[in-house]
Design a protein around this motif. Structure first.
Motif, PDB file in Angstrom:
ATOM      1  N   VAL A 111     -23.699  -3.862  79.183  1.00 11.52           N
ATOM      2  CA  VAL A 111     -23.094  -2.571  79.498  1.00 11.52           C
ATOM      3  C   VAL A 111     -23.278  -2.334  80.988  1.00 11.52           C
ATOM      4  O   VAL A 111     -24.401  -2.341  81.491  1.00 11.52           O
ATOM      5  CB  VAL A 111     -23.761  -1.422  78.710  1.00 11.52           C
ATOM      6  N   MET A 112     -22.162  -2.142  81.685  1.00  9.65           N
ATOM      7  CA  MET A 112     -22.221  -1.841  83.112  1.00  9.65           C
ATOM      8  C   MET A 112     -21.401  -0.573  83.328  1.00  9.65           C
ATOM      9  O   MET A 112     -20.199  -0.548  83.080  1.00  9.65           O
ATOM     10  CB  MET A 112     -21.659  -2.994  83.948  1.00  9.65           C
ATOM     11  N   GLN A 113     -22.067   0.473  83.761  1.00 13.89           N
ATOM     12  CA  GLN A 113     -21.406   1.759  83.935  1.00 13.89           C
ATOM     13  C   GLN A 113     -21.089   1.988  85.405  1.00 13.89           C
ATOM     14  O   GLN A 113     -21.953   1.826  86.270  1.00 13.89           O
ATOM     15  CB  GLN A 113     -22.305   2.884  83.417  1.00 13.89           C
ATOM     16  N   ALA A 114     -19.834   2.347  85.676  1.00 11.16           N
ATOM     17  CA  ALA A 114     -19.376   2.621  87.037  1.00 11.16           C
ATOM     18  C   ALA A 114     -18.911   4.070  87.131  1.00 11.16           C
ATOM     19  O   ALA A 114     -18.540   4.682  86.135  1.00 11.16           O
ATOM     20  CB  ALA A 114     -18.230   1.680  87.403  1.00 11.16           C
ATOM     21  N   ARG A 115     -18.944   4.597  88.349  1.00  9.71           N
ATOM     22  CA  ARG A 115     -18.478   5.963  88.584  1.00  9.71           C
ATOM     23  C   ARG A 115     -17.996   6.083  90.021  1.00  9.71           C
ATOM     24  O   ARG A 115     -18.348   5.272  90.874  1.00  9.71           O
ATOM     25  CB  ARG A 115     -19.583   6.967  88.332  1.00  9.71           C
ATOM     26  N   ILE A 116     -17.190   7.106  90.290  1.00  5.10           N
ATOM     27  CA  ILE A 116     -16.779   7.398  91.664  1.00  5.10           C
ATOM     28  C   ILE A 116     -18.035   7.757  92.445  1.00  5.10           C
ATOM     29  O   ILE A 116     -18.894   8.492  91.969  1.00  5.10           O
ATOM     30  CB  ILE A 116     -15.739   8.538  91.688  1.00  5.10           C
TER      31      ILE A 116
END
Length: 173
Positions: free
Chosen positions: A158-163
């Motif tokens: 699981v790799m979570q990205a965000r602005i």
């Protein structure tokens, strides 16, 4: 049951540097200004791997999951695949209850009456994938997984990205 934040572990840097993932994130976010919150591995051993409660990732916007240090089969319907309620992000942040999971960690579980309404409106999708497949979804999509009832291990990254211009509201902690 898994491994904690591996975002800066040298063996996993290739994921955040992968051009294909970067292009998908830039397209999704409509900006090159994004970052990764965390990278972790969920591990469900054969027959005993525990499911994960229905939740939204909104609680993990600027955090990472706890777990073990990294140590040296993928999922299907029998070994606890990811399930999600499509379009549930359109319902916004759903009311939740704070619980302690079977793995003795904190989770913000979506209240069951809201899951019933959302699943009746949008249905539930089993995300059966092959090794190497990727699933992208909004942090407000309701999702969870069942126990591993198979003789095969299930691991998922699981790799979570965000602005990257996200500012944490310390008044709402």
């Amino acid at each position: 049951h898994g491994y904690g934040n591996l975002l800066h572990h040298e063996k996993f840097l290739f994921l955040q540097n992968d051009t294909r993932i970067k292009i998908l994130c830039e397209k999704f976010f409509r900006t090159k200004n994004f970052c990764y919150n965390h990278l972790l591995i969920h591990n469900k051993p054969p027959w005993i791997g525990i499911g994960h409660e229905w939740h939204q990732e909104s609680a993990n916007i600027d955090s990472f999951a706890p777990g073990k240090n990294w140590v040296n089969n993928w999922h299907n319907l029998n070994n606890g695949c990811l399930k999600l309620i499509p379009k549930s992000h359109t319902l916004g942040l759903l009311d939740h209850e704070d619980i302690v999971t079977a793995q003795m960690s904190h989770k913000r579980r979506i209240k069951s009456n809201l899951l019933v309404k959302a699943s009746e409106k949008f249905g539930v999708v089993n995300c059966e994938v092959e090794p190497g497949d990727v699933i992208f979804f909004n942090h407000l999509v309701a999702h969870g997984s069942s126990n591993n009832n198979s003789n095969k291990r299930r691991r998922v990254v699981v790799m979570q990205a965000r602005i990257d211009d996200f500012k944490k509201d310390s008044e709402r902690l």
